[in-house]
Design an enzyme around this catalytic site. Structure first.
Site, PDB file in Angstrom:
ATOM      1  N   HIS A  60      65.267  44.018  34.851  1.00 17.41           N
ATOM      2  CA  HIS A  60      65.264  44.016  33.416  1.00 17.41           C
ATOM      3  C   HIS A  60      64.963  45.087  32.642  1.00 17.41           C
ATOM      4  O   HIS A  60      63.854  45.305  32.178  1.00 17.41           O
ATOM      5  CB  HIS A  60      64.809  42.942  33.083  1.00 17.41           C
ATOM      6  CG  HIS A  60      65.103  42.008  31.637  1.00 17.41           C
ATOM      7  ND1 HIS A  60      65.085  40.791  31.423  1.00 17.41           N
ATOM      8  CD2 HIS A  60      65.294  42.815  30.611  1.00 17.41           C
ATOM      9  CE1 HIS A  60      65.615  40.765  30.163  1.00 17.41           C
ATOM     10  NE2 HIS A  60      65.715  41.757  29.582  1.00 17.41           N
ATOM     11  N   HIS A  62      66.528  48.319  29.736  1.00 16.57           N
ATOM     12  CA  HIS A  62      67.539  48.661  29.044  1.00 16.57           C
ATOM     13  C   HIS A  62      67.665  50.309  29.077  1.00 16.57           C
ATOM     14  O   HIS A  62      66.576  50.738  28.480  1.00 16.57           O
ATOM     15  CB  HIS A  62      67.285  48.261  27.560  1.00 16.57           C
ATOM     16  CG  HIS A  62      67.061  46.765  27.335  1.00 16.57           C
ATOM     17  ND1 HIS A  62      68.326  45.987  27.102  1.00 16.57           N
ATOM     18  CD2 HIS A  62      66.153  45.868  27.373  1.00 16.57           C
ATOM     19  CE1 HIS A  62      67.934  44.717  27.024  1.00 16.57           C
ATOM     20  NE2 HIS A  62      66.745  44.355  27.432  1.00 16.57           N
ATOM     21  N   LEU A  63      68.670  50.877  29.590  1.00 22.13           N
ATOM     22  CA  LEU A  63      68.788  52.283  29.637  1.00 22.13           C
ATOM     23  C   LEU A  63      69.330  52.845  28.459  1.00 22.13           C
ATOM     24  O   LEU A  63      69.399  54.056  28.398  1.00 22.13           O
ATOM     25  CB  LEU A  63      69.606  52.657  30.872  1.00 22.13           C
ATOM     26  CG  LEU A  63      68.859  52.260  32.249  1.00 22.13           C
ATOM     27  CD1 LEU A  63      69.756  52.760  33.273  1.00 22.13           C
ATOM     28  CD2 LEU A  63      67.534  52.858  32.232  1.00 22.13           C
ATOM     29  N   ARG A  64      69.970  52.056  27.643  1.00 20.87           N
ATOM     30  CA  ARG A  64      70.464  52.468  26.395  1.00 20.87           C
ATOM     31  C   ARG A  64      71.880  53.418  26.477  1.00 20.87           C
ATOM     32  O   ARG A  64      72.259  54.043  25.435  1.00 20.87           O
ATOM     33  CB  ARG A  64      69.451  53.351  25.381  1.00 20.87           C
ATOM     34  CG  ARG A  64      68.227  52.471  25.057  1.00 20.87           C
ATOM     35  CD  ARG A  64      68.693  51.292  24.269  1.00 20.87           C
ATOM     36  NE  ARG A  64      67.276  50.707  23.953  1.00 20.87           N
ATOM     37  CZ  ARG A  64      67.258  49.443  23.748  1.00 20.87           C
ATOM     38  NH1 ARG A  64      68.028  48.374  24.077  1.00 20.87           N
ATOM     39  NH2 ARG A  64      66.160  48.684  23.499  1.00 20.87           N
ATOM     40  N   ASP A 151      71.752  39.516  27.491  1.00 23.53           N
ATOM     41  CA  ASP A 151      70.317  39.641  27.265  1.00 23.53           C
ATOM     42  C   ASP A 151      70.270  40.346  25.860  1.00 23.53           C
ATOM     43  O   ASP A 151      71.129  41.351  25.647  1.00 23.53           O
ATOM     44  CB  ASP A 151      69.512  40.498  28.232  1.00 23.53           C
ATOM     45  CG  ASP A 151      68.283  40.488  27.823  1.00 23.53           C
ATOM     46  OD1 ASP A 151      67.542  39.774  27.828  1.00 23.53           O
ATOM     47  OD2 ASP A 151      67.862  41.910  27.343  1.00 23.53           O
ATOM     48  N   HIS A 178      68.707  34.795  28.594  1.00 25.50           N
ATOM     49  CA  HIS A 178      67.738  35.209  27.479  1.00 25.50           C
ATOM     50  C   HIS A 178      67.835  34.004  26.758  1.00 25.50           C
ATOM     51  O   HIS A 178      68.710  33.584  25.961  1.00 25.50           O
ATOM     52  CB  HIS A 178      68.443  36.492  26.692  1.00 25.50           C
ATOM     53  CG  HIS A 178      67.521  36.873  25.236  1.00 25.50           C
ATOM     54  ND1 HIS A 178      67.059  37.749  25.277  1.00 25.50           N
ATOM     55  CD2 HIS A 178      67.570  35.961  23.958  1.00 25.50           C
ATOM     56  CE1 HIS A 178      66.437  37.679  23.914  1.00 25.50           C
ATOM     57  NE2 HIS A 178      66.852  36.696  23.428  1.00 25.50           N
ATOM     58  N   HIS A 231      62.549  36.709  31.249  1.00 29.21           N
ATOM     59  CA  HIS A 231      61.345  37.289  30.236  1.00 29.21           C
ATOM     60  C   HIS A 231      60.449  35.785  29.778  1.00 29.21           C
ATOM     61  O   HIS A 231      60.378  35.436  28.587  1.00 29.21           O
ATOM     62  CB  HIS A 231      61.574  38.229  28.978  1.00 29.21           C
ATOM     63  CG  HIS A 231      62.662  37.925  28.310  1.00 29.21           C
ATOM     64  ND1 HIS A 231      63.134  36.980  27.867  1.00 29.21           N
ATOM     65  CD2 HIS A 231      63.640  38.991  27.960  1.00 29.21           C
ATOM     66  CE1 HIS A 231      64.402  36.696  27.268  1.00 29.21           C
ATOM     67  NE2 HIS A 231      64.542  38.273  27.382  1.00 29.21           N
ATOM     68  N   ASP A 304      61.634  44.453  31.105  1.00 26.99           N
ATOM     69  CA  ASP A 304      62.076  44.449  29.818  1.00 26.99           C
ATOM     70  C   ASP A 304      62.079  45.791  29.087  1.00 26.99           C
ATOM     71  O   ASP A 304      62.164  45.739  28.043  1.00 26.99           O
ATOM     72  CB  ASP A 304      61.610  43.504  28.993  1.00 26.99           C
ATOM     73  CG  ASP A 304      62.708  43.048  27.765  1.00 26.99           C
ATOM     74  OD1 ASP A 304      63.916  43.854  27.915  1.00 26.99           O
ATOM     75  OD2 ASP A 304      62.369  41.974  27.159  1.00 26.99           O
ATOM     76  N   HIS A 308      62.851  52.275  22.027  1.00 21.03           N
ATOM     77  CA  HIS A 308      63.307  52.457  20.649  1.00 21.03           C
ATOM     78  C   HIS A 308      62.319  53.764  20.090  1.00 21.03           C
ATOM     79  O   HIS A 308      61.315  54.137  20.443  1.00 21.03           O
ATOM     80  CB  HIS A 308      62.793  51.307  19.908  1.00 21.03           C
ATOM     81  CG  HIS A 308      63.622  50.173  20.196  1.00 21.03           C
ATOM     82  ND1 HIS A 308      64.926  49.978  19.940  1.00 21.03           N
ATOM     83  CD2 HIS A 308      63.361  49.085  20.663  1.00 21.03           C
ATOM     84  CE1 HIS A 308      65.249  48.838  20.201  1.00 21.03           C
ATOM     85  NE2 HIS A 308      64.355  48.027  20.746  1.00 21.03           N
TER      86      HIS A 308
HETATM   87  O1  DOR Z   1      62.318  42.707  23.034  1.00 23.70           O
HETATM   88  C1  DOR Z   1      63.631  42.953  23.416  1.00 23.70           C
HETATM   89  N1  DOR Z   1      64.334  43.993  23.414  1.00 23.70           N
HETATM   90  N2  DOR Z   1      64.146  41.799  23.791  1.00 23.70           N
HETATM   91  C2  DOR Z   1      65.422  41.788  24.032  1.00 23.70           C
HETATM   92  O2  DOR Z   1      65.880  40.760  24.560  1.00 23.70           O
HETATM   93  C3  DOR Z   1      66.336  42.845  24.017  1.00 23.70           C
HETATM   94  C4  DOR Z   1      65.368  44.038  23.950  1.00 23.70           C
HETATM   95  C5  DOR Z   1      66.349  45.400  23.483  1.00 23.70           C
HETATM   96  O3  DOR Z   1      67.513  45.352  23.915  1.00 23.70           O
HETATM   97  O4  DOR Z   1      65.813  46.015  22.507  1.00 23.70           O
HETATM   98 ZN    ZN Z   2      65.924  39.568  26.455  1.00 21.17          ZN
END
Ligand code: DOR
Ligand code: ZN
Length: 422
Positions: A60, A62-64, A151, A178, A231, A304, A308
């Site tokens: 889980h 997120h590579l953006r 997600d 999710h 999560h 997760d 950011h």
């Molecule tokens: O905290 C989170 N950030 N929960 C999510 O379900 C998505 C993720 C995100 O993509 O930033």
């Molecule tokens: Zn999520």
């Protein structure tokens, strides 16, 4: 170059190996495991006092990439993974554009060539994550996806979710849900509890998570297709999943280190680096998550990892949810669960190396001879303090900042090459 890991303490779940041994890495694979191995031309790495794990797998992340590469990209995300002993990541499809078609999946896999970790893309359940039209799962699978998930958002319709689960089962893809009811959430930004009331912030009720967890379990029970719950953060969801497993519903689930280490108290200072979705909950929830890890209700630990930028996170109320986690997950698990006396090292390997791969059908996760040499070497007793500026990720939004953790990754090998060295 070949390596001989000398006298490390190896922990392997699948092969039931645990103890002091040498490991010879040759031509990218684990060539030999045993006592007093000859180095020959291999470089010897003294692993006396160190613990040797199969490379971790985080399903889980997120590579953006594509679309938000100022937060992270495939290569920097994989560098963060390597620094955390993670050799395989499954990346979520809430990119820009959404990873809902083969072209985006191919782009991610192309970019991952030569990265410091193996990347397994997750496609979207519905086009554009809109919760309406199902994606072409056979095409996603053929392009290299290992699962589907919307997600970041729930699939709001139970009927769409049921059709998605059945179609994914036919395509041989896992479904990751999710669980969040957006009407119950109603714009909340942190756990609905004492701290939110004190701050005058809008709360996110635990019911939001529990009601959709219950729905997914009911759908799985009704249609027979398996579901993986993302999560898990509440006592209620953990209890529902435990009961569901007991009656034979085909479900698995995951939690993240922040849910077993931190609580809503962290938000007292109005710092958005402690905001994620689902949010940090209460001490009772934290204890329930630990119990669910100990009794096998929770199958795996994920991060997760949700990078950011500092600017994105500057406003407590408006900031997007999410925390980075790849570089602290093993340390956090060792600190709270192993040193805390909850789990053994083998349990850690089960939760962070073996089960995540099993659930998504990702190969590896063992130190046995012939396996790819994807290995994490850690000093499980080293104390270190998490300094956001030292992270390899492009973003520094860690909720463990300033905390002292016990356990530090010293080397990570990927296909026999050193991809990280402390
Ligand atoms: O905290 C989170 N950030 N929960 C999510 O379900 C998505 C993720 C995100 O993509 O930033
Ligand atoms: Zn999520």
């Amino acid at each position: 170059m070949d390596f001989l890991l000398k006298n490390g303490y190896a922990v392997d779940y699948a092969e039931d190996l645990e103890g002091r041994t040498d490991i010879l890495i040759s031509n990218g694979v684990i060539a030999r495991v045993g006592q007093n191995l000859d180095a020959n031309d291999a470089r010897v790495i003294d692993c006396e006092g160190l613990t040797v794990f199969p490379g971790l797998c985080d399903i889980h992340v997120h590579l953006r990439d594509p679309g938000q590469t100022y937060k992270e990209d495939v290569l920097t995300g994989c560098e963060a993974a390597a620094a955390g002993g993670v050799t395989a990541v499954a990346c979520m499809p809430n990119t820009v554009p959404t990873a809902d078609c083969p072209d985006v999946i191919k782009y991610i896999l192309q970019k991952a060539k030569g990265a410091a970790a193996k990347v397994y893309p997750i496609g979207a359940i519905t086009k554009g994550l809109k919760g309406e039209e199902l994606c072409d799962y056979a095409a996603l699978k053929a392009a290299g996806c290992v699962a589907v998930s919307d997600d970041g958002r729930p699939v709001e319709s139970a009927s769409v979710m049921e059709h998605g689960m059945l179609k994914a089962q036919l395509a041989g893809l896992a479904v990751i849900s999710h669980c969040e009811d957006l009407k119950v959430i109603n714009g909340g930004i942190m756990n609905d509890g004492e701290v939110a009331r004190r701050l005058g912030a809008k709360g996110m009720s635990r019911l939001s998570e529990d009601v959709v967890t219950a729905r997914e379990l009911a759908i799985s029970r009704s249609c027979g297709a398996p579901i993986h719950i993302a999560h898990v953060s509440t006592e209620g969801s953990a209890d529902l999943i435990r009961a569901a497993k007991h009656i034979g519903i085909k479900c698995t689930c995951e939690t993240a280190p922040h849910y077993f280490m931190l609580t809503e108290e962290k938000l007292s200072g109005r710092d958005a680096d402690y905001r994620m979705n689902p949010p940090l909950r209460t001490e009772a929830d934290r204890q329930a998550i630990i119990r669910a890890l100990a009794d096998g209700t929770i199958d795996c630990i994920i991060t997760d990892h949700a990078p950011h930028s500092a600017e994105d996170k500057s406003d407590f109320e408006k900031a997007p949810n999410g925390v980075v986690g790849l570089e602290t997950s093993l340390a956090a698990a060792l600190t709270e669960l192993y040193h805390g006396g909850v789990l053994t090292l083998k349990d850690i390997v089960r939760l962070m190396c073996v089960n995540p791969r099993r659930i998504l059908g990702i190969p590896g996760g063992s130190l046995k001879e012939g396996e790819p040499a994807d290995i994490a070497v850690a000093d499980i007793n080293e104390l270190w303090t998490v300094e956001p500026d030292k992270l390899h990720s492009k973003s520094h939004n860690t909720c463990f900042k300033g905390m002292t953790l016990k356990g530090k990754v010293k080397y990570t090998f990927l296909d026999g090459k050193t991809v990280y060295r402390d």
